[in-house]
Design an enzyme around this catalytic site. Structure first.
Site, PDB file in Angstrom:
ATOM      1  N   PHE A  18      -3.767  -4.313 -18.654  1.00 50.49           N
ATOM      2  CA  PHE A  18      -4.887  -3.922 -17.782  1.00 50.49           C
ATOM      3  C   PHE A  18      -6.177  -3.937 -18.598  1.00 50.49           C
ATOM      4  CE2 PHE A  18      -6.931  -0.535 -14.945  1.00 50.49           C
ATOM      5  CZ  PHE A  18      -7.162  -1.440 -13.910  1.00 50.49           C
ATOM      6  N   LYS A 139      -0.521 -17.023 -22.216  1.00 49.30           N
ATOM      7  CA  LYS A 139      -0.006 -18.355 -22.570  1.00 49.30           C
ATOM      8  C   LYS A 139       1.311 -18.299 -23.360  1.00 49.30           C
ATOM      9  CE  LYS A 139      -4.065 -19.230 -24.534  1.00 49.30           C
ATOM     10  NZ  LYS A 139      -5.017 -18.413 -23.815  1.00 49.30           N
ATOM     11  N   GLU A 163      -1.121 -20.464 -13.354  1.00 49.99           N
ATOM     12  CA  GLU A 163      -2.413 -21.150 -13.205  1.00 49.99           C
ATOM     13  C   GLU A 163      -3.438 -20.686 -14.241  1.00 49.99           C
ATOM     14  OE1 GLU A 163      -3.516 -23.590 -10.565  1.00 49.99           O
ATOM     15  OE2 GLU A 163      -4.708 -23.730 -12.374  1.00 49.99           O
ATOM     16  N   GLY A 220     -19.343 -12.858 -27.190  1.00 57.27           N
ATOM     17  CA  GLY A 220     -17.990 -12.517 -26.742  1.00 57.27           C
ATOM     18  C   GLY A 220     -17.127 -13.732 -26.431  1.00 57.27           C
ATOM     19  N   GLU A 223     -13.331 -14.617 -30.781  1.00 56.81           N
ATOM     20  CA  GLU A 223     -12.789 -13.361 -31.307  1.00 56.81           C
ATOM     21  C   GLU A 223     -13.282 -13.178 -32.742  1.00 56.81           C
ATOM     22  OE1 GLU A 223      -9.213 -12.229 -30.002  1.00 56.81           O
ATOM     23  OE2 GLU A 223      -9.738 -13.232 -28.133  1.00 56.81           O
ATOM     24  N   ASP A 234      -5.564 -23.047 -29.566  1.00 56.25           N
ATOM     25  CA  ASP A 234      -5.669 -22.619 -28.163  1.00 56.25           C
ATOM     26  C   ASP A 234      -5.600 -23.848 -27.243  1.00 56.25           C
ATOM     27  OD1 ASP A 234      -6.525 -20.641 -25.977  1.00 56.25           O
ATOM     28  OD2 ASP A 234      -8.112 -22.154 -25.887  1.00 56.25           O
ATOM     29  N   LYS A 238      -2.457 -25.279 -24.468  1.00 54.81           N
ATOM     30  CA  LYS A 238      -2.622 -25.773 -23.091  1.00 54.81           C
ATOM     31  C   LYS A 238      -2.021 -27.175 -22.935  1.00 54.81           C
ATOM     32  CE  LYS A 238      -6.417 -22.615 -22.778  1.00 54.81           C
ATOM     33  NZ  LYS A 238      -7.840 -22.378 -22.968  1.00 54.81           N
TER      34      LYS A 238
HETATM   35  N1  LIG Z   1     -10.028 -13.179 -21.302  1.00 60.75           N
HETATM   36  C1  LIG Z   1      -9.976 -14.424 -20.834  1.00 60.75           C
HETATM   37  O1  LIG Z   1     -10.996 -15.022 -20.504  1.00 60.75           O
HETATM   38  C2  LIG Z   1      -8.642 -15.126 -20.710  1.00 60.75           C
HETATM   39  C3  LIG Z   1      -8.577 -16.422 -20.164  1.00 60.75           C
HETATM   40  C4  LIG Z   1      -7.314 -17.026 -19.973  1.00 60.75           C
HETATM   41  C5  LIG Z   1      -6.163 -16.360 -20.365  1.00 60.75           C
HETATM   42  N2  LIG Z   1      -6.269 -15.116 -20.939  1.00 60.75           N
HETATM   43  C6  LIG Z   1      -5.040 -14.431 -21.343  1.00 60.75           C
HETATM   44  O2  LIG Z   1      -4.852 -13.274 -20.531  1.00 60.75           O
HETATM   45  C7  LIG Z   1      -4.207 -12.254 -21.284  1.00 60.75           C
HETATM   46  C8  LIG Z   1      -5.029 -10.974 -21.194  1.00 60.75           C
HETATM   47  O3  LIG Z   1      -6.292 -11.216 -21.780  1.00 60.75           O
HETATM   48  P1  LIG Z   1      -7.426 -10.082 -21.780  1.00 60.75           P
HETATM   49  O4  LIG Z   1      -8.675 -10.776 -22.142  1.00 60.75           O
HETATM   50  O5  LIG Z   1      -7.339  -9.306 -20.529  1.00 60.75           O
HETATM   51  O6  LIG Z   1      -6.947  -9.174 -23.012  1.00 60.75           O
HETATM   52  P2  LIG Z   1      -7.391  -7.667 -23.311  1.00 60.75           P
HETATM   53  O7  LIG Z   1      -8.706  -7.364 -22.701  1.00 60.75           O
HETATM   54  O8  LIG Z   1      -7.190  -7.490 -24.778  1.00 60.75           O
HETATM   55  O9  LIG Z   1      -6.295  -6.785 -22.536  1.00 60.75           O
HETATM   56  C9  LIG Z   1      -4.952  -6.763 -22.895  1.00 60.75           C
HETATM   57  C10 LIG Z   1      -4.264  -5.682 -22.127  1.00 60.75           C
HETATM   58  O10 LIG Z   1      -2.873  -5.746 -22.431  1.00 60.75           O
HETATM   59  C11 LIG Z   1      -2.439  -4.416 -22.768  1.00 60.75           C
HETATM   60  N3  LIG Z   1      -1.241  -4.467 -23.606  1.00 60.75           N
HETATM   61  C12 LIG Z   1      -1.087  -4.706 -24.919  1.00 60.75           C
HETATM   62  N4  LIG Z   1       0.207  -4.621 -25.248  1.00 60.75           N
HETATM   63  C13 LIG Z   1       0.889  -4.282 -24.129  1.00 60.75           C
HETATM   64  C14 LIG Z   1       2.231  -3.991 -23.821  1.00 60.75           C
HETATM   65  N5  LIG Z   1       3.191  -4.073 -24.738  1.00 60.75           N
HETATM   66  N6  LIG Z   1       2.549  -3.644 -22.552  1.00 60.75           N
HETATM   67  C15 LIG Z   1       1.609  -3.555 -21.589  1.00 60.75           C
HETATM   68  N7  LIG Z   1       0.311  -3.827 -21.809  1.00 60.75           N
HETATM   69  C16 LIG Z   1      -0.039  -4.179 -23.068  1.00 60.75           C
HETATM   70  C17 LIG Z   1      -3.627  -3.780 -23.434  1.00 60.75           C
HETATM   71  O11 LIG Z   1      -3.481  -2.376 -23.449  1.00 60.75           O
HETATM   72  P3  LIG Z   1      -4.176  -1.478 -24.592  1.00 60.75           P
HETATM   73  O12 LIG Z   1      -5.635  -1.709 -24.447  1.00 60.75           O
HETATM   74  O13 LIG Z   1      -3.736  -0.113 -24.308  1.00 60.75           O
HETATM   75  O14 LIG Z   1      -3.625  -2.034 -25.868  1.00 60.75           O
HETATM   76  C18 LIG Z   1      -4.724  -4.253 -22.489  1.00 60.75           C
HETATM   77  O15 LIG Z   1      -4.713  -3.470 -21.320  1.00 60.75           O
HETATM   78  C19 LIG Z   1      -4.060 -12.781 -22.714  1.00 60.75           C
HETATM   79  O16 LIG Z   1      -2.758 -13.285 -22.877  1.00 60.75           O
HETATM   80  C20 LIG Z   1      -5.083 -13.908 -22.770  1.00 60.75           C
HETATM   81  O17 LIG Z   1      -4.734 -14.927 -23.683  1.00 60.75           O
HETATM   82  C21 LIG Z   1      -7.468 -14.483 -21.103  1.00 60.75           C
END
Ligand SMILES: NC(=O)c1ccc[n+]([C@@H]2O[C@H](COP(=O)([O-])OP(=O)(O)OC[C@H]3O[C@@H](n4cnc5c(N)ncnc54)[C@H](OP(=O)(O)O)[C@@H]3O)[C@@H](O)[C@H]2O)c1
Length: 352
Positions: A18, A139, A163, A220, A223, A234, A238
């Site tokens: 989340f 991914k 997707e 942002g 990373e 990355d 894909k």
């Molecule tokens: N951001 C983008 O633009 C984007 C685009 C395409 C794909 N993605 C993919 O989408 C996914 C999420 O990205 P995000 O940007 O949302 O990351 P994020 O902001 O770092 O959020 C990650 C979430 O996962 C939670 N988490 C970590 N370990 C966990 C576990 N064992 N069980 C349940 N929840 C857990 C974290 O909780 P805590 O905060 O409590 O650790 C946090 O709520 C990643 O795999 C990323 O590669 C992201």
């Protein structure tokens, strides 16, 4: 009577992760429900799991405004969600949460690990083994366990959809698997990484490699450890996902010929500009294999005009020639929309 029965069917979603993307998805759902009363009321977030901020489940669905209110940065945790007698909070792991909570769909949006895929692969197996459809933004499991997860899903007639993993909400996967599947897609090329494309564009505007990286981090896009982006992994991930979903080929990341942008200099950029050309980090694949290569593109290339953090994908087909999609490849709402598309697929096919 039919209407009455129909109204009682809910799609209960468990959200694993989340953060940026999970919250973007919940925001889209909340706004769609508000904008079209009745149209999406059958979609519920029944449970949410984070890594360090708690886990929550309510059999009748969680309140989306309450969820979004406590999802800000800082010290917010799911413990701040309003108390309710039916609310459950205690699971020792997300895997146990997924196995034990009654639901129809699991959305996996925890951080991507491209080396082990864990713990997300365990989350995906838990979902499919307990009869839940699986939708991913992460991914890792798609790159490392595609065949096994697809087989598990097929055995039980469950959906395995991803997707958001390729171009976020820009519908690359739906386009190629559902709309172009009869057009003979011979090959695919694209710009699959917004961070590196942003950096190359900034270098064309005069920044050094280091300056472009610092700006990408400030905004942002990159990373603090940018290696997965700048070294090409990355984009390669894909390529692996598309090899599996379009050509049914199971390849490892190490099978992809990967080049990053770390070796490029301001002089290379200027030399290309003087010849009316541009460097782009181009991902390519066909049924035989894939690569990620720093290419000097001529002005008539469909990828030449892709600027900034934008992504693009060109499907080279027999029946239509080139079909190009351009759009966001990342972002809170943009990636949330990729998840939304997969959830809509389930809803429209009544896969509850
Ligand atoms: N951001 C983008 O633009 C984007 C685009 C395409 C794909 N993605 C993919 O989408 C996914 C999420 O990205 P995000 O940007 O949302 O990351 P994020 O902001 O770092 O959020 C990650 C979430 O996962 C939670 N988490 C970590 N370990 C966990 C576990 N064992 N069980 C349940 N929840 C857990 C974290 O909780 P805590 O905060 O409590 O650790 C946090 O709520 C990643 O795999 C990323 O590669 C992201």
């Amino acid at each position: 009577l039919l209407n009455k029965v129909k109204k009682q069917i809910y799609m209960r979603i468990l959200l694993a992760g989340f953060g940026t993307v999970g919250q973007g998805f919940v925001e889209i759902l909340r706004d769609k429900q508000a904008a079209s009363p009745g149209a999406y009321d059958d979609i519920q977030i029944a449970g949410v799991a984070t890594g360090s901020r708690g886990r929550l489940y309510h059999p009748a669905g969680l309140n989306l405004d309450d969820l979004l209110r406590i999802s800000g940065t800082g010290d917010d945790t799911l413990a701040d969600y309003p108390a309710d007698t039916d609310l459950q909070r205690n699971w020792h792991s997300t895997e146990a949460f997924i196995r034990e909570c009654a639901a129809d769909v699991v959305i996996e949006a925890t951080p991507s690990n491209l080396e082990t895929g864990q713990p997300a692969i365990a989350h995906c197996e838990a979902a499919l083994e307990t009869g839940k459809h699986l939708v991913l933004a992460n991914k890792g499991p798609v790159v490392l366990a595609f065949q096994a997860l697809q087989a598990l899903a097929d055995e039980q007639n469950l959906a395995f959809r991803y997707e958001a993993t390729v171009l976020a909400g820009t519908p690359a996967i739906a386009t190629v698997t559902e709309l172009l599947d009869d057009a003979n897609v011979r090959a695919i090329r694209g710009i699959f990484n917004g961070t590196t494309n942003f950096m190359l564009s900034e270098m064309e505007n005069g920044l050094s490699y280091e300056g472009a990286l610092a700006k990408a981090q400030e905004l942002g896009y990159a990373e603090s450890d940018p290696s997965a982006d700048v070294e090409g992994w990355d984009a390669a991930a894909k390529v692996v996902i598309l090899m599996a979903s379009v050509y049914g080929q199971s390849v490892a990341l190490s099978d992809v010929d990967v080049q990053g942008i770390t070796g490029i200099t301001a002089q290379d950029i200027t030399d290309a500009q003087q010849a009316d050309e541009r460097y782009r980090l181009v991902a390519m694949l066909d049924a035989a294999g894939g690569s990620v290569v720093l290419q000097r593109l001529m002005v008539d290339d469909p990828l030449y005009n892709i600027q900034g953090a934008t992504n693009a994908i060109v499907f080279q087909t027999d029946l239509l020639g080139d079909v190009t999609l351009t759009g966001a490849g990342a972002g809170r709402i943009e990636t949330g929309y990729g998840l939304w598309l997969d959830i809509l697929f389930l809803k429209r096919r009544q896969m509850l």
